[in-house]
Structure formats: structure tokens, C-alpha cells
Design a protein around this motif. Structure first.
Motif, PDB file in Angstrom:
ATOM      1  N   GLY A 341      37.394  58.471  53.603  1.00 30.53           N
ATOM      2  CA  GLY A 341      35.990  58.227  53.309  1.00 30.53           C
ATOM      3  C   GLY A 341      35.556  56.909  53.918  1.00 30.53           C
ATOM      4  N   SER A 342      34.383  56.448  53.514  1.00 31.98           N
ATOM      5  CA  SER A 342      33.813  55.240  54.105  1.00 31.98           C
ATOM      6  C   SER A 342      34.282  53.960  53.422  1.00 31.98           C
ATOM      7  N   ASP A 343      34.903  54.061  52.235  1.00 31.52           N
ATOM      8  CA  ASP A 343      35.229  52.861  51.457  1.00 31.52           C
ATOM      9  C   ASP A 343      36.721  52.619  51.252  1.00 31.52           C
ATOM     10  N   LEU A 344      37.540  53.655  51.388  1.00 30.75           N
ATOM     11  CA  LEU A 344      38.968  53.530  51.083  1.00 30.75           C
ATOM     12  C   LEU A 344      39.809  53.674  52.344  1.00 30.75           C
ATOM     13  N   GLN A 345      40.782  52.779  52.485  1.00 31.13           N
ATOM     14  CA  GLN A 345      41.676  52.801  53.631  1.00 31.13           C
ATOM     15  C   GLN A 345      43.097  52.554  53.158  1.00 31.13           C
ATOM     16  N   VAL A 346      44.045  53.347  53.634  1.00 37.63           N
ATOM     17  CA  VAL A 346      45.455  53.180  53.270  1.00 37.63           C
ATOM     18  C   VAL A 346      46.265  52.945  54.539  1.00 37.63           C
ATOM     19  N   LYS A 347      47.408  52.301  54.364  1.00 34.59           N
ATOM     20  CA  LYS A 347      48.270  52.059  55.519  1.00 34.59           C
ATOM     21  C   LYS A 347      49.733  52.085  55.099  1.00 34.59           C
ATOM     22  N   VAL A 348      50.582  52.386  56.063  1.00 36.26           N
ATOM     23  CA  VAL A 348      52.021  52.343  55.871  1.00 36.26           C
ATOM     24  C   VAL A 348      52.615  51.792  57.156  1.00 36.26           C
ATOM     25  N   GLY A 349      53.657  50.986  57.028  1.00 37.20           N
ATOM     26  CA  GLY A 349      54.216  50.374  58.226  1.00 37.20           C
ATOM     27  C   GLY A 349      55.663  49.976  58.061  1.00 37.20           C
ATOM     28  N   VAL A 350      56.307  49.752  59.205  1.00 40.20           N
ATOM     29  CA  VAL A 350      57.671  49.223  59.229  1.00 40.20           C
ATOM     30  C   VAL A 350      57.704  48.089  60.244  1.00 40.20           C
ATOM     31  N   ASN A 351      58.516  47.077  59.947  1.00 34.30           N
ATOM     32  CA  ASN A 351      58.614  45.895  60.795  1.00 34.30           C
ATOM     33  C   ASN A 351      60.068  45.462  60.863  1.00 34.30           C
ATOM     34  N   GLN A 367      65.948  41.442  59.871  1.00 29.72           N
ATOM     35  CA  GLN A 367      65.181  41.736  58.663  1.00 29.72           C
ATOM     36  C   GLN A 367      64.316  42.966  58.927  1.00 29.72           C
ATOM     37  N   HIS A 368      64.440  43.965  58.058  1.00 25.46           N
ATOM     38  CA  HIS A 368      63.663  45.193  58.169  1.00 25.46           C
ATOM     39  C   HIS A 368      62.746  45.290  56.954  1.00 25.46           C
ATOM     40  N   THR A 369      61.463  45.530  57.191  1.00 32.18           N
ATOM     41  CA  THR A 369      60.472  45.558  56.118  1.00 32.18           C
ATOM     42  C   THR A 369      59.708  46.876  56.135  1.00 32.18           C
ATOM     43  N   PHE A 370      59.591  47.484  54.974  1.00 33.99           N
ATOM     44  CA  PHE A 370      58.747  48.662  54.778  1.00 33.99           C
ATOM     45  C   PHE A 370      57.516  48.233  53.991  1.00 33.99           C
ATOM     46  N   LEU A 371      56.339  48.659  54.441  1.00 35.32           N
ATOM     47  CA  LEU A 371      55.087  48.182  53.857  1.00 35.32           C
ATOM     48  C   LEU A 371      54.142  49.341  53.581  1.00 35.32           C
ATOM     49  N   VAL A 372      53.504  49.313  52.412  1.00 28.81           N
ATOM     50  CA  VAL A 372      52.476  50.296  52.088  1.00 28.81           C
ATOM     51  C   VAL A 372      51.349  49.569  51.359  1.00 28.81           C
ATOM     52  N   GLY A 373      50.098  49.928  51.657  1.00 23.33           N
ATOM     53  CA  GLY A 373      48.976  49.230  51.037  1.00 23.33           C
ATOM     54  C   GLY A 373      47.693  50.032  51.097  1.00 23.33           C
ATOM     55  N   ALA A 374      46.698  49.563  50.371  1.00 22.07           N
ATOM     56  CA  ALA A 374      45.388  50.202  50.351  1.00 22.07           C
ATOM     57  C   ALA A 374      44.311  49.138  50.195  1.00 22.07           C
ATOM     58  N   THR A 375      43.157  49.392  50.806  1.00 30.95           N
ATOM     59  CA  THR A 375      41.996  48.503  50.709  1.00 30.95           C
ATOM     60  C   THR A 375      40.781  49.325  50.320  1.00 30.95           C
ATOM     61  N   TYR A 376      40.025  48.816  49.342  1.00 27.97           N
ATOM     62  CA  TYR A 376      38.818  49.519  48.881  1.00 27.97           C
ATOM     63  C   TYR A 376      37.606  48.614  49.048  1.00 27.97           C
ATOM     64  N   LYS A 377      36.584  49.133  49.706  1.00 23.15           N
ATOM     65  CA  LYS A 377      35.346  48.387  49.932  1.00 23.15           C
ATOM     66  C   LYS A 377      34.429  48.563  48.730  1.00 23.15           C
ATOM     67  N   ILE A 378      34.223  47.479  47.984  1.00 20.77           N
ATOM     68  CA  ILE A 378      33.379  47.524  46.791  1.00 20.77           C
ATOM     69  C   ILE A 378      31.911  47.515  47.177  1.00 20.77           C
TER      70      ILE A 378
END
Length: 417
Positions: A341-351, A367-378
Motif C-alpha cells: 500500500g501507500s503507507d506500509l513498507q517491509v524489508k528483509v536483508g542479509v549482510n 560477521q553475518h547479519t540477518f535483518l527484518v523490519g517495517a516502516t509505517y507512514k503515519i
């Protein structure tokens, strides 16, 4: 001005940014941008350690330490039109259970991209002042390379980053001079039994010559001449230490391609030939002349308007931040972002980060990193986010004490003009 006054000034700047961000009807000038991010994090392993006072000598143990971390990060930018953008980014960090790691960063930057007829330029320069603890953690051979590099980046120092280029086009051909300078000036107290850091820098300049084959493909060939400088760690009773200063030549091939509309590829890579100062390296150093490689690259995929995949990598020969060795650094980063949608964004990554030290140092830490996150536009002015990262330290010489686990959970809210 002492550290408390500096941090107070940064916090006041943050409050000013927050106040103006709340006025949604504010008619912001086009030449000015400002934002404020506030984060609350839980860090399960502040010192990237696998030790407790039970499995290492008490005097040198770096125990696993968890802490809540509060971060206040205001940012302002001034668009100077034909003279680029000037910015100030402040980040104030407080560790509730590890106050020795409190620090603030004050990054002054100037980015200037422009074009006049057949000449274009790209200047990206910054000076980052870090107001941190001058005392360093204790040290022992059971620590990963990242158990020294991350605490080092929280110590008092100044970091310089300059990357400038100018491109002159002659029809489909171009000539592009380049300059790069990276310098770390540490201002820490050096003492026996503690982590001690050196001042170091890398300076290189050169020129690329290229040809635009089509709108989708540009190729080039370039040369860099550079010099790396390493200081020595000196304190009362310190052992004699080598410096590993060196000069190098790189022959680099460049490819920039857009094979399809939603794919972009950029690669700069080639051999690296360097000579170390024979009077300053360790007698057991494997070779004062070394042939290695350099690369940096990126891949961007946008198969739909809601999906983005990015991959970046870099490999380069560098100097140990604690002195006494040279090393090859690796960096790989892969991220997938999805808009819901226009307000919610999710991501997943490895580094993945790697530091492969040269003989006589027997160390190859990753060093190996697994990352998951979300951003919501209020709203147009506010957004909130949540992020979880799991990092695992891995030593390729099977030194178990250098392996570690780290969990980092972060909640954030951002306001902008």
C-alpha cells in the motif's frame, strides 16, 4: 566546549527540529530540510563478546553486556543551489547499562552534483566528529576483530571522508579524474591491557577513460595511485610495533549497464599492486610486495513499482585499526524491500563483513547479519518503524572465543518538515 555542552546543543537542535515538524501547515522553504529520529533499542551484546568473567582471566575479560540504548538524531540540510547541499547530522546515543559507551556524532557534509555543457562533477565530502569516551575497553586475544572495531567507532575521534570526481565528455568518449581520501584520527588514551587504536588514512587519485556504447551500456578503464599510512600504538612499556605503510597502483575496469528497464548494474574492479615500506613492516611479513584485488559493485532490481532488490559489495586491502597488521576487508549486502500500500513498507536483508588478516597475524573474522523490519507512514510528517537484526560472529581459525551472537531490536519514530 565540553562533551555535556556539545550533547546539550545537539539535543536542543533536535527539539527545534521536532517542534517545527509538528507544525504540518508550516510553509517550508525549498532550500531547507530538517528531520528528527528518536530510537529505543535493545542490544544484547554491546561489546560483541563471547566471554564472561568465568571463562577468561578477570583482568582481561570483556563480559557479554546487554543494554537499552536511546538515540536522538536530528538532521538539517541547506540547499545552496548551484553550490550543492550542506548538511549537519547529529546522533546522540545513551547506553543505560553501559554508560562507558555513550557517544555523540556530529557529521558535517557537502554534496554537490552538477553539470555545465560537457562537464559534470560529483563531490561527496564529510567530516564526522565523534564525542565519545577517551578510555577504551580491556583487550585480549580472544576478541573478534569486530569486538574492537565497533567499540572503536564509539570513541573520541574525527573521521574524514572525501570522494570527488569530474567528468569531461568528448562525444561518446569521456575522461574522469577521481580523488578519494579516508582518514581516522583517534583521540583515545593508550595503555597496556586495553584496546589501543591507531591513526590511519588512505589517499588515492587517478583518472578513468571511457566510452558510451549505448544508452544502456558504458565501459571504461582507469588507474589509481594511492598511499596508506598507519600510525603506531605507543604507551609506557609498549612493545615495538610496525606500521605497514604502503603505496599502491590499481588498474580498474568500469561497467555501467541497464540491460533491461528495471535492472541497473555498476562494477568497478581490477588488480591491486602494492609495496610496503621495507623499513617499517614486521620481519616475518610474508612479502613487502603484494598483488591483490579491488572491487566495488551494485545491482538494483525493480521488477514492479512495489518491489526493490539491491545488492552491494566491496573488497579492498586496508590497515588494521589496532596496528600491527594489514588485512583484506570484504563487504556484501543484500536487501529486499516491499511496499504494502501507500503507507506500509517491509524489508528483509542479509549482510556479511569479513576481515582476513595477512601473515604473521592468524586471524580471519566474519560477521553475518540477518535483518527484518517495517516502516509505517503515519502522515506526511511522521513515520514509525520497527527492526530486528541478528548478528553472528564467525572465526575461520576455529577460535571459539571469537565467535559471538548479537540481537538488536529497534523501535523508531521520525518527524520531518
Amino acid at each position: 566546549m565540553n562533551c555535556h555542552q556539545i550533547r546539550s546543543a545537539g539535543l536542543i537542535l533536535g527539539l527545534i527540529v521536532a517542534g517545527t515538524s509538528m507544525v504540518t501547515a508550516y510553509d517550508k522553504p525549498k532550500w531547507f530540510d530538517a528531520s528528527l529520529e528518536i530510537k529505543e533499542s535493545y542490544d544484547s551484546n554491546v561489546f560483541y563478546s563471547n566471554e564472561t568473567a568465568d571463562n577468561a582471566p578477570a583482568a582481561t575479560a570483556v563480559p557479554i553486556q546487554s543494554s537499552l540504548v536511546t538515540t536522538v538524531a536530528p538532521k538539517i540540510a541547506f540547499n545552496a543551489g548551484d553550490f550543492g547541499t550542506f548538511g549537519l547530522q547529529v546522533q546522540l546515543n545513551w547506553y543505560e547499562s553501559a554508560s562507558t559507551e555513550d557517544y555523540g556524532t556530529y557529521k558535517f557534509s557537502h554534496v554537490w552534483k552538477g553539470k555545465a555543457d560537457s562537464i559534470s562533477w560529483n563531490l561527496d565530502n564529510s567530516i564526522n566528529i565523534i564525542d565519545g569516551n577517551k578510555e577504551t575497553p580491556v583487550s585480549n586475544s580472544s576478541l573478534s576483530a569486530y569486538a574492537t572495531s565497533y567499540p572503536r567507532d564509539r570513541r573520541e575521534q574525527v573521521q574524514y571522508r572525501f570522494n570527488d570526481s569530474m567528468k569531461v565528455e568528448f562525444g561518446d568518449f569521456y575522461v574522469q579524474p577521481n580523488l578519494s581520501w579516508t582518514k581516522n584520527d583517534l583521540n583515545t588514551i593508550r595503555m597496556k591491557g586495553h584496546q589501543n587504536y591507531i591513526n590511519r588514512y588512505d589517499f588515492n587519485l587517478g583518472v578513468d577513460v571511457g566510452y558510451t556504447i549505448s544508452k544502456q551500456l558504458t565501459v571504461g578503464l582507469g588507474h589509481r595511485y594511492g598511499y596508506q599510512f598507519a600510525d603506531t600504538v605507543q604507551y609506557p612499556g609498549s612493545p615495538k610495533q610496525t606500521r605497514y605503510c604502503n603505496n599502491y597502483h590499481r588498474i580498474l575496469a568500469r561497467i555501467e549497464a541497464t540491460p533491461i528497464s528495471w535492472m541497473k548494474i555498476s562494477v568497478l574492479a581490477g588488480p591491486d599492486f602494492r609495496a610496503y615500506d621495507r623499513n617499517k613492516t614486521d620481519a616475518t611479513f610474508r612479502d613487502n610486495s603484494m598483488n591483490t584485488a579491488y572491487w566495488e559493485g551494485s545491482l538494483s532490481l525493480t521488477p514492479t513499482k512495489n518491489d526493490t532488490i539491491t545488492f552491494t559489495t566491496k573488497g579492498w586491502q586496508w590497515l588494521s585499526g589496532s596496528g600491527g597488521s594489514s588485512l583484506f576487508d570484504y563487504k556484501y549486502d543484500l536487501t529486499y524491500t516491499r511496499k504494502l500500500g501507500s503507507d506500509l513498507q517491509v524489508k528483509v536483508g542479509v549482510n556479511s563483513l569479513g576481515s582476513d588478516y595477512d601473515f604473521p597475524a592468524l586471524r580471519n573474522d566474519w560477521q553475518h547479519t540477518f535483518l527484518v523490519g517495517a516502516t509505517y507512514k503515519i502522515s506526511d510528517n511522521f513515520s514509525t518503524g520497527v527492526e530486528y537484526g541478528f548478528s553472528k560472529g564467525d572465526n575461520h581459525y576455529n577460535v571459539a572465543a571469537r565467535d559471538y551472537d548479537r540481537h538488536l531490536v529497534t523501535l523508531s519514530i521520525t518527524g520531518k518538515l
